[in-house]
Design an enzyme around this catalytic site. Structure first.
Site, PDB file in Angstrom:
ATOM      1  N   ASN A   1       1.171  50.281 -18.293  1.00  0.00           N
ATOM      2  CA  ASN A   1       0.729  51.120 -19.408  1.00  0.00           C
ATOM      3  C   ASN A   1      -0.738  51.496 -19.195  1.00  0.00           C
ATOM      4  O   ASN A   1      -1.445  50.903 -18.366  1.00  0.00           O
ATOM      5  CB  ASN A   1       0.873  50.354 -20.729  1.00  0.00           C
ATOM      6  CG  ASN A   1       2.305  50.231 -21.180  1.00  0.00           C
ATOM      7  OD1 ASN A   1       3.051  51.207 -21.211  1.00  0.00           O
ATOM      8  ND2 ASN A   1       2.710  49.009 -21.498  1.00  0.00           N
TER       9      ASN A   1
ATOM     10  N   CYS B   1      10.605  52.147 -18.425  1.00  0.00           N
ATOM     11  CA  CYS B   1       9.972  53.420 -18.779  1.00  0.00           C
ATOM     12  C   CYS B   1      10.928  54.546 -18.397  1.00  0.00           C
ATOM     13  O   CYS B   1      10.998  54.934 -17.228  1.00  0.00           O
ATOM     14  CB  CYS B   1       8.622  53.596 -18.082  1.00  0.00           C
ATOM     15  SG  CYS B   1       7.812  55.156 -18.556  1.00  0.00           S
TER      16      CYS B   1
ATOM     17  N   ASN C   1      11.097  57.861 -19.330  1.00  0.00           N
ATOM     18  CA  ASN C   1      10.508  59.148 -18.913  1.00  0.00           C
ATOM     19  C   ASN C   1       9.880  59.018 -17.528  1.00  0.00           C
ATOM     20  O   ASN C   1       9.978  59.919 -16.693  1.00  0.00           O
ATOM     21  CB  ASN C   1       9.452  59.596 -19.927  1.00  0.00           C
ATOM     22  CG  ASN C   1      10.085  60.023 -21.240  1.00  0.00           C
ATOM     23  OD1 ASN C   1      11.127  60.662 -21.254  1.00  0.00           O
ATOM     24  ND2 ASN C   1       9.476  59.635 -22.348  1.00  0.00           N
TER      25      ASN C   1
ATOM     26  N   ASN D   1      12.363  46.279 -22.477  1.00  0.00           N
ATOM     27  CA  ASN D   1      11.101  46.168 -23.216  1.00  0.00           C
ATOM     28  C   ASN D   1      11.423  46.153 -24.714  1.00  0.00           C
ATOM     29  O   ASN D   1      12.461  46.608 -25.140  1.00  0.00           O
ATOM     30  CB  ASN D   1      10.168  47.337 -22.846  1.00  0.00           C
ATOM     31  CG  ASN D   1      10.791  48.712 -23.103  1.00  0.00           C
ATOM     32  OD1 ASN D   1      11.995  48.847 -23.347  1.00  0.00           O
ATOM     33  ND2 ASN D   1       9.970  49.742 -23.076  1.00  0.00           N
TER      34      ASN D   1
ATOM     35  N   CYS E   1       9.081  58.955 -25.629  1.00  0.00           N
ATOM     36  CA  CYS E   1       9.252  57.588 -25.107  1.00  0.00           C
ATOM     37  C   CYS E   1      10.735  57.419 -24.800  1.00  0.00           C
ATOM     38  O   CYS E   1      11.561  57.377 -25.719  1.00  0.00           O
ATOM     39  CB  CYS E   1       8.782  56.559 -26.138  1.00  0.00           C
ATOM     40  SG  CYS E   1       8.953  54.854 -25.567  1.00  0.00           S
TER      41      CYS E   1
ATOM     42  N   SER F   1      12.556  54.908 -23.307  1.00  0.00           N
ATOM     43  CA  SER F   1      13.248  53.657 -23.672  1.00  0.00           C
ATOM     44  C   SER F   1      13.366  53.546 -25.194  1.00  0.00           C
ATOM     45  O   SER F   1      14.338  52.981 -25.700  1.00  0.00           O
ATOM     46  CB  SER F   1      12.509  52.445 -23.086  1.00  0.00           C
ATOM     47  OG  SER F   1      11.137  52.454 -23.477  1.00  0.00           O
TER      48      SER F   1
HETATM   49  N1  LIG Z   1       5.041  51.361 -23.551  1.00  0.00           N
HETATM   50  C1  LIG Z   1       6.296  50.799 -23.066  1.00  0.00           C
HETATM   51  C2  LIG Z   1       6.575  51.222 -21.619  1.00  0.00           C
HETATM   52  C3  LIG Z   1       6.782  52.712 -21.459  1.00  0.00           C
HETATM   53  C4  LIG Z   1       7.880  53.212 -22.311  1.00  0.00           C
HETATM   54  C5  LIG Z   1       7.993  54.721 -22.401  1.00  0.00           C
HETATM   55  N2  LIG Z   1       6.949  55.519 -21.901  1.00  0.00           N
HETATM   56  C6  LIG Z   1       9.340  55.174 -21.872  1.00  0.00           C
HETATM   57  O1  LIG Z   1       9.473  56.348 -21.486  1.00  0.00           O
HETATM   58  O2  LIG Z   1      10.291  54.347 -21.903  1.00  0.00           O
HETATM   59  C7  LIG Z   1       6.239  49.268 -23.114  1.00  0.00           C
HETATM   60  O3  LIG Z   1       5.156  48.691 -22.943  1.00  0.00           O
HETATM   61  O4  LIG Z   1       7.304  48.665 -23.271  1.00  0.00           O
END
Ligand SMILES: N[C@H](CCC[C@H](N)C(=O)O)C(=O)O
Length: 294
Positions: free
Chosen positions: A68, A77, A79, A164, A225, A227
């Site tokens: 991050n 992640c 995306n 996550n 985001c 996920s």
């Molecule tokens: N901030 C998230 C990771 C990136 C998630 C997001 N950018 C995606 O597209 O899934 C975390 O620390 O779990």
């Protein structure tokens, strides 16, 4: 001896700002300090770095590490994975990939129309898998609220993990009418989430569509985001609010998420290249790649 500079591509997935770092052929890792330094420069400000490493496990193409913008490491992640697929497909012509991350094995495909599908794996619902700090028998709605006890602004989120941690609050008003920038960090760091959490608010608009915004763990407000889109779609189906194929509209655009009968969650959407450069994975010092001579 300092690590040699490595190639990177600045990309985005529906406005989720991504740096894809090519760490193949080196044992170096992108340091948290390099992430913080890159994020401090407006030209390379990002939400996540997707670091592509040589494979660790037979049968996988690459190992992918995720950082991050605050330098913390993440397990998923969506995306960012689409950006990795687009970068590798344009370099190699390969269209089907198997990646390993700290959360497990993911498969992905670039389709003929340029859209990319990522199998994000299976959702986890157990309180200790998410994880939560105390036992909840039913994580479809946990005891957590924002605002006055007798008239909370938000309450009873669905909690789950896509590798996550995620909490999804259900709302029946425009998602822009909530001060997510104010209560996002409070909830991200709430003691109920021992590993913090990604915080989303979602408005279900039909059996196959919802609108949402996310305050991301370790990155803050983002335009999309992946996920969290998976977490919202699965949580909506799990609580009877939608069917199992859902169009997810976020500030940066729309993804489709399917929670398949085999329990796997497949997310489909675009990716976009912006510019390339090189950077020092230890310090974050970078240079834009000069446009190739015409
Ligand atoms: N901030 C998230 C990771 C990136 C998630 C997001 N950018 C995606 O597209 O899934 C975390 O620390 O779990």
């Amino acid at each position: 001896m300092t690590a040699p500079d490595v190639q990177f591509a600045k990309m985005n997935g529906l406005g989720n700002e991504i740096i894809v770092a090519d760490m193949r052929g080196t044992s170096a890792r992108v340091s948290p300090a390099a992430a913080v330094a890159l994020n401090a420069d407006p030209a390379t400000k990002f939400d996540q770095i997707m670091a592509i490493h040589d494979p660790k496990t037979a049968g996988t193409d690459y190992y992918v590490e995720i950082l991050n913008s605050d330098g913390s490491r993440a397990q998923a992640c969506g995306n960012g994975m689409r950006c990795v697929v687009q970068a590798l497909a344009s370099e190699t012509g390969q269209k089907l990939f198997t990646f390993e991350t700290v959360a497990g094995i993911l498969s992905a495909q670039e389709h003929a129309d340029g859209l990319i599908s990522v199998d994000m794996g299976v959702p986890r619902f157990g309180w200790d898998d998410i994880p939560l700090a105390e036992e909840f028998a039913d994580t479809r709605a946990i005891e957590l609220q924002v605002g006055p006890i007798d008239n909370p602004v938000l309450h009873s989120p669905s909690a789950m993990s896509m590798g996550n941690p995620h909490a999804v609050f259900w709302v029946d008003r425009d998602v822009w009418s909530y001060d997510l920038d104010r209560f996002g960090p409070l909830l991200e760091n709430h003691p109920i989430f021992p590993e913090k959490a990604n915080i989303s608010i979602a408005q279900v608009v039909s059996r196959d569509a919802l609108i949402m915004r996310t305050w991301e763990r370790g990155a803050g407000l983002t335009r999309a985001c992946g996920s969290a889109a998976c977490a919202a779609a699965v949580s909506a189906a799990r609580t009877g609010r939608t069917d199992r194929i859902v169009r997810i509209t976020q500030p940066g655009g729309t993804l489709t998420v399917e929670w398949r009968g085999n329990d796997h969650v497949v997310m489909t959407g675009p990716a976009e290249w912006e510019f390339s450069g090189t950077f020092d994975p230890a310090t974050g010092t970078w240079a834009r790649e000069t446009e190739s001579a015409a």
